[in-house]
Design a protein around this motif. Structure first.
Motif, mmCIF file in Angstrom:
data_model
loop_
_atom_site.group_PDB
_atom_site.id
_atom_site.type_symbol
_atom_site.label_atom_id
_atom_site.label_comp_id
_atom_site.label_asym_id
_atom_site.label_seq_id
_atom_site.Cartn_x
_atom_site.Cartn_y
_atom_site.Cartn_z
ATOM 1 N N ASP A 179 -24.970 3.079 -40.361
ATOM 2 C CA ASP A 179 -24.197 3.977 -41.218
ATOM 3 C C ASP A 179 -24.308 5.434 -40.810
ATOM 4 O O ASP A 179 -23.987 6.331 -41.578
ATOM 5 C CB ASP A 179 -24.634 3.817 -42.677
ATOM 6 N N GLY A 180 -24.768 5.688 -39.600
ATOM 7 C CA GLY A 180 -24.850 7.057 -39.107
ATOM 8 C C GLY A 180 -25.038 7.047 -37.594
ATOM 9 O O GLY A 180 -24.837 6.019 -36.943
ATOM 10 N N VAL A 239 -26.892 -3.808 -35.716
ATOM 11 C CA VAL A 239 -26.055 -3.923 -34.517
ATOM 12 C C VAL A 239 -26.385 -5.241 -33.821
ATOM 13 O O VAL A 239 -27.543 -5.496 -33.479
ATOM 14 C CB VAL A 239 -26.316 -2.744 -33.556
ATOM 15 N N LEU A 240 -25.388 -6.083 -33.628
ATOM 16 C CA LEU A 240 -25.575 -7.305 -32.853
ATOM 17 C C LEU A 240 -24.919 -7.096 -31.485
ATOM 18 O O LEU A 240 -23.698 -6.911 -31.407
ATOM 19 C CB LEU A 240 -24.939 -8.505 -33.564
ATOM 20 N N PRO A 241 -25.699 -7.101 -30.407
ATOM 21 C CA PRO A 241 -25.138 -6.799 -29.084
ATOM 22 C C PRO A 241 -24.357 -7.965 -28.500
ATOM 23 O O PRO A 241 -24.896 -8.787 -27.760
ATOM 24 C CB PRO A 241 -26.372 -6.451 -28.243
ATOM 25 N N VAL A 242 -23.073 -8.024 -28.830
ATOM 26 C CA VAL A 242 -22.219 -9.114 -28.354
ATOM 27 C C VAL A 242 -21.230 -8.668 -27.290
ATOM 28 O O VAL A 242 -20.715 -9.490 -26.535
ATOM 29 C CB VAL A 242 -21.454 -9.769 -29.524
ATOM 30 N N ILE A 258 -23.911 2.196 -22.487
ATOM 31 C CA ILE A 258 -23.532 3.023 -23.638
ATOM 32 C C ILE A 258 -22.184 2.576 -24.202
ATOM 33 O O ILE A 258 -21.992 2.488 -25.420
ATOM 34 C CB ILE A 258 -23.498 4.509 -23.237
ATOM 35 N N ALA A 259 -21.246 2.281 -23.298
ATOM 36 C CA ALA A 259 -19.931 1.811 -23.749
ATOM 37 C C ALA A 259 -20.065 0.526 -24.555
ATOM 38 O O ALA A 259 -19.442 0.363 -25.611
ATOM 39 C CB ALA A 259 -19.023 1.597 -22.537
ATOM 40 N N CYS A 260 -20.877 -0.391 -24.077
ATOM 41 C CA CYS A 260 -21.069 -1.665 -24.793
ATOM 42 C C CYS A 260 -21.788 -1.443 -26.120
ATOM 43 O O CYS A 260 -21.450 -2.068 -27.128
ATOM 44 C CB CYS A 260 -21.843 -2.648 -23.915
ATOM 45 N N LEU A 261 -22.778 -0.561 -26.133
ATOM 46 C CA LEU A 261 -23.509 -0.284 -27.375
ATOM 47 C C LEU A 261 -22.582 0.301 -28.437
ATOM 48 O O LEU A 261 -22.591 -0.129 -29.593
ATOM 49 C CB LEU A 261 -24.668 0.675 -27.094
ATOM 50 N N LEU A 262 -21.764 1.300 -28.064
ATOM 51 C CA LEU A 262 -20.872 1.903 -29.056
ATOM 52 C C LEU A 262 -19.806 0.916 -29.513
ATOM 53 O O LEU A 262 -19.368 0.936 -30.668
ATOM 54 C CB LEU A 262 -20.238 3.177 -28.490
ATOM 55 N N VAL A 294 -19.122 -0.073 -33.368
ATOM 56 C CA VAL A 294 -17.805 -0.104 -34.019
ATOM 57 C C VAL A 294 -17.593 -1.456 -34.710
ATOM 58 O O VAL A 294 -17.117 -1.530 -35.855
ATOM 59 C CB VAL A 294 -16.688 0.147 -32.985
ATOM 60 N N LEU A 295 -17.984 -2.539 -34.031
ATOM 61 C CA LEU A 295 -17.831 -3.871 -34.620
ATOM 62 C C LEU A 295 -18.701 -4.011 -35.876
ATOM 63 O O LEU A 295 -18.251 -4.543 -36.903
ATOM 64 C CB LEU A 295 -18.222 -4.933 -33.592
ATOM 65 N N ALA A 296 -19.948 -3.535 -35.806
ATOM 66 C CA ALA A 296 -20.848 -3.632 -36.954
ATOM 67 C C ALA A 296 -20.289 -2.852 -38.145
ATOM 68 O O ALA A 296 -20.336 -3.329 -39.291
ATOM 69 C CB ALA A 296 -22.238 -3.108 -36.576
ATOM 70 N N ARG A 297 -19.755 -1.679 -37.895
ATOM 71 C CA ARG A 297 -19.196 -0.884 -38.993
ATOM 72 C C ARG A 297 -17.946 -1.541 -39.564
ATOM 73 O O ARG A 297 -17.704 -1.508 -40.771
ATOM 74 C CB ARG A 297 -18.880 0.523 -38.495
ATOM 75 N N ALA A 298 -17.131 -2.133 -38.697
ATOM 76 C CA ALA A 298 -15.909 -2.791 -39.172
ATOM 77 C C ALA A 298 -16.240 -3.947 -40.106
ATOM 78 O O ALA A 298 -15.504 -4.222 -41.055
ATOM 79 C CB ALA A 298 -15.095 -3.294 -37.980
#
Length: 317
Positions: free
Chosen positions: A117-118, A189-192, A171-175, A179-183
């Motif tokens: 959330d931040g 964060v699940l790294p998929v 970094i691109a994959c993490l962000l 975005v997916l987690a926030r949606a």
């Protein structure tokens, strides 16, 4: 001493599963991918959000972090194997350098512990050069989520990062994962994203080639479907471990079981002895090794390395 092995339940009917009718029957279009992703994400959201299914979320996240570390190693051209990455992280003595493989797993393990959330804590993972752009990239990705769906938002933020630095794949994959987690309003964060992405796909997305975005969305969708299968498997293995917990009479066994339900790899010496990690509960080195071997005898854990020394144990596949 021998023990009666415990059967890991194979009846998964009580766990949510994507319906067969969302399986692709032909060529993908943006509409089909959006439809499939909606149904698939709903299933994953149910699995991880409903405590009745007993999914150990921290264990799942740590297992996905290991897979993401291997995938991003490939994206960055090092091609490290999962077992090498796991060894580098778990078996490096405290205070010594883990090396690039161990550091990469540390990166993803730190990522799954961030709040969604931040942006607090993200600066350490992103670095000072790109950190100032993160809020704008995430806002643009979120706007894309509302108009075109979660996977479009993922690709949007990946493209923005890689346009700024074409070597910032992790970094691109993490962000994208953020975005997916926030949606989905996930707290973790699940790294998929990284699991099935290739360097060529990323280059074509940045170059704006036709159908490049659809190809990346399709691969993220495949990864989400694989994550559902992994989540269901982790849930049933966790249930098997919980079922034998009353049989474990070693001092500190409850705390040790909880550690196995949080970590995808447990090293007996540093993680269970002289104190069980994260607790003040004492366990001798001999008791730690016997505890792990008993879990293997009971059929609820396995030794991960195949070695006679420097062993690691875990319950995940």
């Amino acid at each position: 001493m021998t023990y009666q092995p415990t059967a890991i339940p194979d009846d998964l009917r009580s766990l949510p599963l994507p319906p067969a009718w969302i399986t692709p029957a032909g060529s993908e279009t943006s509409g089909i991918v959006a439809f499939r992703s909606g149904a698939t994400l709903m299933v994953l959201d149910q699995l991880i959000g409903d405590s009745r299914y007993g999914v150990p979320l921290k264990l799942l996240a740590n297992r996905l972090a290991l897979s993401a570390a291997m995938a991003t190693s490939k994206l960055e051209g090092r091609l490290a194997r999962e077992e090498d990455i796991r060894d580098a992280y778990h078996l490096t003595p405290p205070g010594e350098a883990r090396g690039p493989d161990g550091d990469l797993l540390a990166y993803w393990r730190d990522a799954v512990r961030l709040r969604t959330d931040g942006v607090a804590g993200f600066a350490d993972l992103i670095g000072p050069v790109l950190a100032g752009e993160v809020v704008g990239w995430l806002d643009a990705g979120q706007a894309r989520v509302w108009t075109h769906g979660p996977l479009a938002g993922c690709v949007s933020v990946m493209r923005a990062v890689l346009k700024a630095d074409d070597r910032a794949e992790r970094i691109a994959c993490l962000l994208s994962d953020l975005v997916l987690a926030r949606a989905l309003n996930w707290k973790v964060v699940l790294p998929v994203t990284a699991q099935r992405i290739t360097k060529t796909m990323l280059c074509e997305v940045v170059a704006g080639k036709p159908k490049a975005e659809l190809a990346v969305q399709s691969q993220i969708l495949e990864s989400i479907e694989e994550t559902i299968r992994l989540t269901r498997d982790v849930a049933r293995r966790a249930e098997a471990l919980r079922s034998v917990a009353p049989k474990l009479r070693a001092k500190g066994s409850d705390a040790a079981v909880n550690l196995f339900l949080a970590e995808d790899a447990v090293a007996p010496a540093p993680m269970l002895s002289p104190r069980i990690q994260g607790t003040s509960t004492a366990m001798t080195d001999r008791a730690a090794r016997r505890f792990c071997d008993r879990l293997v005898d009971l059929g609820v854990a396995r030794e991960l390395t195949g070695r006679s020394t420097f062993r690691l144990y875990g319950i995940t596949p």
